[in-house]
Design a protein around this motif. Structure first.
Motif, PDB file in Angstrom:
ATOM      1  N   ARG A 299       0.829  -1.209   0.000  1.00  0.00           N
ATOM      2  CA  ARG A 299       0.000   0.000   0.000  1.00  0.00           C
ATOM      3  C   ARG A 299       0.864   1.260   0.000  1.00  0.00           C
TER       4      ARG A 299
ATOM      5  N   LEU B  43      -7.283   4.801  -7.565  1.00  0.00           N
ATOM      6  CA  LEU B  43      -8.374   5.071  -6.626  1.00  0.00           C
ATOM      7  C   LEU B  43      -9.536   4.099  -6.820  1.00  0.00           C
TER       8      LEU B  43
ATOM      9  N   SER C 298      -9.990   1.289  -4.434  1.00  0.00           N
ATOM     10  CA  SER C 298     -10.229   1.601  -3.034  1.00  0.00           C
ATOM     11  C   SER C 298     -11.668   1.279  -2.645  1.00  0.00           C
TER      12      SER C 298
ATOM     13  N   SER D 174     -12.833   5.694   0.826  1.00  0.00           N
ATOM     14  CA  SER D 174     -11.501   6.150   0.412  1.00  0.00           C
ATOM     15  C   SER D 174     -11.552   6.756  -0.989  1.00  0.00           C
TER      16      SER D 174
ATOM     17  N   SER E 193      -8.090   4.305   4.106  1.00  0.00           N
ATOM     18  CA  SER E 193      -7.834   3.173   3.217  1.00  0.00           C
ATOM     19  C   SER E 193      -7.421   1.923   3.982  1.00  0.00           C
TER      20      SER E 193
END
Length: 294
Positions: free
Chosen positions: A48, A111, A114, A118, A161
């Motif tokens: 991550r 994104l 996510s 998030s 996240s």
């Protein structure tokens, strides 16, 4: 070859590394604090962290391109910026717009993996925070504060996240501290253009603070340190945070304000870039505490 170099310069990736990490370090702070809070396995944490590193560098580059597109007429009138690719004609506005889009697409792609919360927070980071920053110097004397919101938004995004929940109060306090940190280093950076900015009508905290700039920035540093202390206390951070994160920020800030030479234009950039190093030191303290709970 000259055109390719022009596009590369638009992204600012030709600049020293530490100046290009200023958006990444807040992401790393929030991610590592969250990883410690939930005892996230190191392999997942490392993956991550790599995603946030890639995303922050892409978004930073896209934001730099967008800023140059919006500021092309101002840049033609400022000595330091008139040779940038757009005002000098090395790159077209159409080409710069395509580059900005090409950099944003993979950010949105990252994104999309996510969770919904998030994703929403991440999109807010793009619009309005980064998208409106270039216009702030036309609207307010505090564009550096808006930049602080944009550059440090990764703190709550990274926390969410990992945990799946909105960030608690200490993380938002840390975020506020990050905003103060950004105001400090970007005001120092903006001081090199004060005379040109005054002439062309660009607003900045460098002009707003005037002859009291060092004193006001000392107050911002104090606010940063208080926010770091509160967040560390509330989140039960340990030795690493106390010594490296808080201590490193204290030592660097004291050195920065004590040695900053306002008459030396090169020193403005040098002090600005040194903040990339203190961002790393703050993260190393948080990382030390995270590794100690595994």
């Amino acid at each position: 070859m000259a055109v390719a170099r022009g596009y590369f310069e638009l992204t600012r990736l030709h600049k020293p590394l530490m100046g290009n990490t200023l958006m990444f370090w807040p992401c790393a702070w929030g991610l590592t604090m969250a990883a410690r809070a939930v005892q996230l396995p190191f392999s997942i944490f490392a993956a991550r962290l790599a995603v946030f590193a890639l995303g922050s560098f892409l978004l930073h580059s896209a934001a730099c391109v967008l800023n140059d597109i919006c500021d092309v007429e101002f840049d033609r009138q400022v000595e330091r910026t008139r040779e940038r690719p757009l005002p000098s004609g090395k790159v077209s506005l159409h080409g710069a717009s395509l580059l900005c889009t090409a950099l944003l697409v993979p950010v949105l792609g990252l994104l999309s993996y996510s969770d919904n919360l998030s994703l929403i927070l991440g999109v807010i980071g793009i619009f309005p925070l980064h998208a409106l920053y270039p216009l702030m110097k036309r609207w307010t004397w505090w564009p550096q504060a808006w930049l602080g919101l944009a550059f440090n938004w990764g703190i709550p995004v990274a926390w969410t996240s990992v945990t799946g929940h909105l960030a608690p109060l200490p993380i938002w306090v840390l975020f506020c501290g990050g905003v103060c940190w950004t105001i400090v280093y970007d005001t120092i950076y903006a001081c090199q253009d004060r005379e040109d900015d005054r002439r062309v009508g660009v607003k900045s905290t460098a002009l707003l603070f005037g002859e009291y700039v060092r004193e006001v920035l000392a107050g911002m540093v104090a606010a940063l340190l208080l926010c770091l202390a509160f967040a560390g206390w509330q989140l039960h951070q340990g030795f690493g945070f106390a010594v490296f994160s808080f201590g490193g920020a204290l030592v660097h800030s004291a050195w920065q304000l004590a040695t900053w030479n306002e008459a030396d234009l090169k020193d403005h950039r040098a002090k600005f870039e040194s903040n990339g190093l203190v961002g790393a030191v703050i993260w190393l303290g948080i990382l030390y505490d995270y590794l100690n709970v595994l």
